[in-house]
Write a protein that holds these residues in place. Structure first.
Motif, PDB file in Angstrom:
ATOM      1  N   ASP A 181       1.505 -11.395  -0.096  1.00  0.00           N
ATOM      2  CA  ASP A 181       0.528 -10.631  -1.129  1.00  0.00           C
ATOM      3  C   ASP A 181       0.003  -9.425  -0.514  1.00  0.00           C
ATOM      4  O   ASP A 181       0.152  -8.295  -1.125  1.00  0.00           O
ATOM      5  N   ARG A 182      -0.534  -9.379   0.605  1.00  0.00           N
ATOM      6  CA  ARG A 182      -1.001  -8.246   1.279  1.00  0.00           C
ATOM      7  C   ARG A 182      -0.190  -7.018   1.603  1.00  0.00           C
ATOM      8  O   ARG A 182      -0.204  -6.116   1.121  1.00  0.00           O
ATOM      9  N   ALA A 225       3.008  -6.556   0.320  1.00  0.00           N
ATOM     10  CA  ALA A 225       3.678  -6.248  -0.788  1.00  0.00           C
ATOM     11  C   ALA A 225       2.798  -4.945  -1.166  1.00  0.00           C
ATOM     12  O   ALA A 225       3.662  -3.805  -1.525  1.00  0.00           O
ATOM     13  N   ILE A 226       1.724  -4.896  -1.437  1.00  0.00           N
ATOM     14  CA  ILE A 226       0.870  -3.955  -1.688  1.00  0.00           C
ATOM     15  C   ILE A 226       1.037  -2.745  -0.922  1.00  0.00           C
ATOM     16  O   ILE A 226       1.203  -1.614  -1.079  1.00  0.00           O
ATOM     17  N   TYR A 227       1.146  -3.130   0.548  1.00  0.00           N
ATOM     18  CA  TYR A 227       1.027  -1.828   1.380  1.00  0.00           C
ATOM     19  C   TYR A 227       2.386  -1.299   1.279  1.00  0.00           C
ATOM     20  O   TYR A 227       2.606   0.016   1.541  1.00  0.00           O
ATOM     21  N   SER A 236       4.573  -1.191  -1.285  1.00  0.00           N
ATOM     22  CA  SER A 236       4.616  -0.538  -2.507  1.00  0.00           C
ATOM     23  C   SER A 236       3.933   0.501  -2.789  1.00  0.00           C
ATOM     24  O   SER A 236       4.464   1.542  -3.269  1.00  0.00           O
ATOM     25  N   HIS A 285       4.152  -1.381  -8.011  1.00  0.00           N
ATOM     26  CA  HIS A 285       3.551  -2.586  -8.066  1.00  0.00           C
ATOM     27  C   HIS A 285       1.955  -2.694  -7.332  1.00  0.00           C
ATOM     28  O   HIS A 285       1.081  -3.326  -7.911  1.00  0.00           O
ATOM     29  N   TYR A 308      -6.322  -3.270   3.138  1.00  0.00           N
ATOM     30  CA  TYR A 308      -5.517  -4.086   2.484  1.00  0.00           C
ATOM     31  C   TYR A 308      -6.150  -5.521   2.284  1.00  0.00           C
ATOM     32  O   TYR A 308      -5.804  -6.208   2.981  1.00  0.00           O
TER      33      TYR A 308
END
Lengths: 788, 308
Positions: free
Chosen positions: A778-779, A781-783, A785, B80, B253
């Motif tokens: 989850d985390r 993926a953001i980083y 992306s 995303h 994050y």
């Protein structure tokens, strides 16, 4: 009225438009702001040392008028009792009149002494041109030495004779310019009653007062040696220097910060405190213009006596001087700067040069095209290559900007922020040292140039002259965005009998090997913890889990969950206090099957020889466990890139190509595989040769067992290493060719924090491995992306 | 004679007009001069950067500076991280802002009624305003840690522990934090507005037999509508600013559900992605302007008769 208003609005609109356009214009100003002055060097070679002198200590020297005074040490055979005393030499700064100070006499040995030494530890000069030295004498006698015959085969037996020490005496001598004694002060009063004490530092002021640091206390004597006062330090004091060339001050740690405190002889107390810039290295005395000067990373800085501002005085690269072997820096009365360079020669001996630097307007330098090189920490190899390039090139000059100099005590990322801000503002250097910088992000932003076209167009260097496997592993989207001086491959190595013959494995296969070896309670050695196993398996192998191009991550799968569970079988931390853990190593971890593999950064043939020896002569490079069994990862050293905004890319390439030439690679690549195919083959051939012992009778091959060394299984036993075979070399080449990606010299700290935070919760038993993988996915993926 | 008089009057009027014009011009000019420093300040720090941001949002990068028109916006809407941040921010605002408005209004109405310990309640709801954010975050970490007070309480009653900060529940934690921090100030604004409602209207309604709900919706809400709009806008702005608390709680994050659009803006600045940063800022500005415009329109319609 309307007209007036319209006019005003029009003017404002025009002003705004101009401001707007100026904000948007392409900023092409050079990143380098030339200094007003540079210091150009003149090298004065020291003459050959006279017979009987082994070496001189020019780092402890002093300028008196036009001469430099320094210490010299005689050649002494210390295996038998002997007398030794330091000497003082002087040389005019033009290189003439190199001589021993004829009248200098050290303390004489007492009657009956068999041996001893007189060491001269500090040299200072006062305003009258007199020389002050601190001398420590120590003598002894060996009973029966006069009748003892020294056996040349066993000379050390003489030290078995009963010994009597005469004690240690310390004096301070005031000498004339030819070394004649003017006055002597017994320094025993500095530590009354002590059998032995150590003078940490010594200085003389213009009034002839003597300052010492003994046992963390500053002691001040008058010129006749009468003790005036002591100053205890609230922290610790390290050294004494002259401030502005007159007052004496102590450098030390006062109240938890490094600072300089003046010694106030009138109030007999500490005086003003001067702060020390965070990047200041060795602090040295200044002159009328500077309170004090100091070495920083790139040159010499100083504190302006008037404004108290920190100013850059000189940059060694601008001056064309290598930092290696440089001594203290001092100002000459005529404004020149003097230092001494002392370097050991490859063939033996020392080359000593007095370096005199003359202040010269920058505009007077020969006109050449400027290339800017931005780096965070200057690499030793790159520094020397820049100096060599600047010396050799008649068309270009490289100016280096080291951004770590902008870091502050409060903000250690200030240099990085400054570099990023300057790049955004269009102040882009020609060459970037991306070793410690986020190269992937720079490539994504179009900052770095593909270097393949330069390699392909080069008359001497081509892809076929380089290690193509390493080049391919470091490609990004088919482009090569940096060249590197050397490289290695991260892998997991072990015996094929245990790990299996075929290179590469999946996490399940890795776990199966662990399950098949229940005795392996430390399967990868005793120095691996949960976190370090995870770090090397994931952070060094990010390409397995992250697709940077598409901005996706792949942590929520059984493979990664399995890896977390494997990591959890390792200890939380290394128990250094547990002696049993180290005692039973006598048996050896690998021979007893307690260790079955090793995490390895293979960067030389010696590594391969070492692993061959560790695992019984046959090894397999399995790599990190991955889905595609391709977990060998390239790592690079000193990566340099050309920016797309460079105004002279060919000029920049003419510098970068230096690092790929056979000569440079042969001479400089010490800690990695070379990029040059020729040099790689030479090293491979050397690794296949039996060890050659260069004895008195000439070169004697010792085959087949060869190459002594220390094996790294914790025992420190000497082992015999076998030379490599052609099959071993082929295995190394296959390892390099199989490397699947490249990792820089620095790990991705943000990504690692995301992984270890969730993994730690799993290791602590607070969440399941599935939960940890879900959170990381989850985390991360953001980083990822954000950067895609 | 008459002609002369008329002509004299005309010339007098003309002269007067000219003098007035001169005076007005002088006054206006001096007015512009007085305004100029402020205007220049606003221009330098707001207007020009705004246009520069628009420019940056339409180039490929500050390094290449090639015009790409809407490519950055298209890339943004397929990213995303941006979608996650924008969605989370929107969901948070949609839930937290109405709650902040409705709950604070209810508290204000409650405190307007004759209840015991009124001033103590008022102080109680205002007290979070006095606590520094760092302390608030510390308290929240202690409360909602895996082994924190809330989970201990749940475990005491036999419930399952909840990983508050690393699960879908994380947004609830931040919504509670947001409400706790903001209710007091909103409540004060509503109390002030309530005290300004004409008493005679309410008394007339009482005489005519209107019940409390009827009085609330037909009288009080009409008079509260400007304050309602103000509190809503204020809460909306504060909901965008909740990043500060989330950042202090969970860093750069956080768990996906807590990733706000400001995280995106903050993080991509470090990656030199100035163009996408600018595009995201433009999108955010447009969204804010649209939301506030809608609120103004609603308020205009709802509270028009009261203001008239």
């Amino acid at each position: 009225m309307k007209k007036v208003l319209s006019a005003v609005i029009l003017i404002i609109a025009v002003v705004l438009l101009i401001a707007l356009m100026s904000g948007c214009r392409r900023n092409e100003e050079n990143i380098f702001e030339p200094p007003e002055f540079v210091y150009l060097p003149e090298f004065i070679q020291f003459p050959q040392l006279p017979d009987g002198i082994s070496h001189v200590d020019v780092s402890n020297s002093v300028m008196v008028g036009d001469s430099i005074i320094f210490m010299a040490f005689p050649e002494v055979d210390w295996s038998v009792p002997n007398f030794s005393a330091g000497k003082l030499f002087s040389m005019n700064i033009d290189g003439s009149n190199f001589r021993e100070l004829p009248e200098y006499r050290v303390a004489q040995p007492p009657a009956g002494a068999t041996g001893g030494s007189v060491s001269t530890s500090f040299i200072c000069a006062d305003s009258d041109g007199n020389i002050w030295v601190v001398e420590t004498a120590e003598f002894y006698s060996l009973e029966g030495f006069d009748d003892f015959v020294i056996d040349p085969e066993q000379p050390w037996l003489v030290w078995d004779l009963p010994r009597t020490d005469f004690g240690v005496s310390t004096v301070v001598r005031k000498l004339s310019s030819d070394g004649a004694e003017i006055h002597v002060v017994d320094a025993a009063q500095l530590a009354p009653g002590a059998e032995r004490f150590w003078v940490q530092s010594f200085a003389v002021d213009d009034d002839g007062m003597l300052y010492f640091i003994v046992d963390n206390v500053v002691i001040v004597l008058d010129s006749q040696g009468n003790r005036l006062f002591d100053l205890a330090s609230p922290g610790w004091v390290d050294r004494l220097i002259k401030i502005s060339g007159t007052d004496v001050a102590a450098i030390g740690n006062f109240e938890d910060s490094r600072a300089i405190r003046l010694i106030d002889v009138y109030s007999r107390n500490w005086g003003e405190e001067l702060t020390v810039p965070p990047m200041a290295g060795t602090i040295m005395s200044g002159n009328d213009e500077f309170l004090y000067i100091f070495n920083n990373q790139s040159g010499v800085g100083g504190i302006d006596a008037q404004t108290r501002e920190t100013v850059d005085i000189l940059n060694w690269i601008d001056s064309g001087i290598s930092l290696d072997g440089l001594g203290a820096v001092s100002f000459l009365p005529d404004g020149r700067i003097a230092t001494v360079s002392q370097n050991w020669q490859t063939g033996g001996g020392v080359n000593i040069e007095l370096v005199l630097l003359t202040k010269t307007p920058y505009a007077e330098l020969p006109e050449r095209t400027l290339l800017t090189l931005a780096t965070f920490w200057m690499d030793w190899n790159v520094r020397n290559a820049v100096l060599e390039f600047n010396r050799r090139s008649t068309t270009h000059r490289i100016q280096v900007i080291e951004y770590s100099q902008f870091n502050t005590d409060e903000d250690w990322s200030a240099g990085m922020t400054r570099l990023s801000t300057e790049i955004i503002a269009g102040r882009v250097p020609d060459i970037l040292d991306v070793s410690n910088l986020p190269a992937t992000q720079y490539i994504a932003r179009g900052l770095l140039e593909d270097l393949y076209p330069f390699i392909d167009a080069d008359s001497e260097i081509g892809r076929d002259t380089l290690m193509e496997g390493a080049l391919q592993a470091s490609e990004i989207n088919g482009g090569l965005y940096s060249i590197f001086t050397g490289f290695g491959v991260f892998t997991i190595v072990g015996s094929p009998m245990v790990l299996g013959e075929a290179p590469g494995w999946t996490v399940d296969e890795f776990r199966a090997v662990l399950a098949a070896n229940p005795n392996a309670d430390m399967p990868m050695g005793r120095f691996l913890t949960k976190a370090s196993f995870l770090e090397m398996s994931v952070v060094l192998n990010t390409n397995e889990y992250i697709d940077w191009a598409n901005g996706t991550v792949n942590f929520d799968n059984e493979s990664f969950i399995g890896l977390l569970e494997v990591a959890n079988t390792f200890p939380d931390e290394i128990d250094f206090g547990n002696e049993d853990m180290f005692m039973d190593i006598e048996e050896g971890l690998i021979p007893t099957g307690r260790q079955i593999m090793e995490f390895a950064g293979v960067s030389s043939f010696n590594d391969v020889i070492r692993f061959n020896t560790m695992f019984g002569g046959d090894i397999v490079f399995k790599g990190f466990p991955t889905e595609n069994r391709d977990g060998n990862v390239l790592f690079t050293q000193t990566a340099l890139a050309i920016t797309t905004q460079s105004r002279d890319k060919d000029g920049a390439w003419s510098f970068l190509r230096t690092f790929l030439t056979d000569d440079w690679q042969r001479a400089n690549v010490q800690t990695g595989f070379p990029m040059s195919r020729v040099v790689f083959d030479e090293l491979a051939q050397h690794a296949m040769n039996p060890h050659v012992h260069n004895g008195n009778d000439g070169a004697v091959p010792i085959a087949p067992r060869a190459r002594g060394g220390i094996i790294v299984d914790g025992r420190g036993d000497m082992q015999d290493f076998e030379p490599l075979t052609q099959a071993d070399i082929d295995q190394v080449i296959a390892l390099i060719d199989s490397a699947s990606g490249s990792t820089g010299q620095t790990r991705d700290e943000a990504l690692w924090n995301i992984i270890i935070e969730a993994a730690s919760e799993f290791f602590a038993g607070r969440i399941t491995s599935h939960d940890a993988a879900r959170i990381i996915q989850d985390r991360a993926a953001i980083y990822v992306s954000e950067q895609s | 004679m008459f002609q002369n008089k008329v002509s004299g009057i005309r010339s007098f009027i003309k002269k007067l007009r000219f003098q007035n014009l001169k005076k007005n011009t002088r006054d206006n000019f001096s007015g512009v001069l007085w305004l100029a420093p402020s205007f220049l300040g606003v221009a330098v720090f707001y207007i020009i950067p705004f246009f520069v941001i628009i420019y940056y949002s339409m180039i490929d990068s500050p390094i290449g500076r090639n015009f790409v028109f809407l490519d950055n916006f298209i890339a943004l809407f397929s990213n995303h991280a941006f979608i996650t941040g924008a969605t989370n921010t929107l969901i948070f605002s949609v839930i937290a802002v109405p709650l902040a408005v409705i709950l604070s209004l209810m508290i204000a109405l409650m405190l307007e009624a004759r209840i015991p310990l009124k001033s103590q309640f008022r102080s109680f709801f205002l007290s979070p305003l006095m606590v520094p954010v760092a302390s608030v975050v510390l308290i929240w970490q202690v409360l909602f840690h895996n082994y924190g007070a809330v989970n201990e309480m749940i475990a005491f009653f036999g419930g399952e522990r909840v990983d508050w900060m690393l699960s879908e529940y994380s947004q609830i934690v931040v919504i509670v934090l947001f409400l706790w921090k903001n209710l007091g100030f909103n409540m004060i604004l509503f109390m002030a507005a309530l005290s300004n409602i004409p008493r005679d209207l309410l008394e007339s309604a009482d005489v005519e037999g209107a019940g409390p709900l009827r009085k609330l919706f037909t009288i009080k809400m009409r008079y509260l509508s400007p304050t309602l709009l103000f509190v809503t806008i204020l809460s909306l702005i504060n909901s965008f600013k909740v990043f500060r608390e989330v950042y202090l709680l969970t860093g750069d994050y956080p768990y996906g559900r807590l990733y706000m659009i400001q995280h995106f803006l903050n993080n991509i600045f470090r990656f030199l992605d100035y163009s996408r940063l600018a595009a995201a800022a433009v999108v955010m500005t447009i969204a804010m302007v649209l939301i506030i415009a809608v609120l103004f329109i609603v308020e205009e319609q709802y509270g028009k008769d009261v203001e008239e």
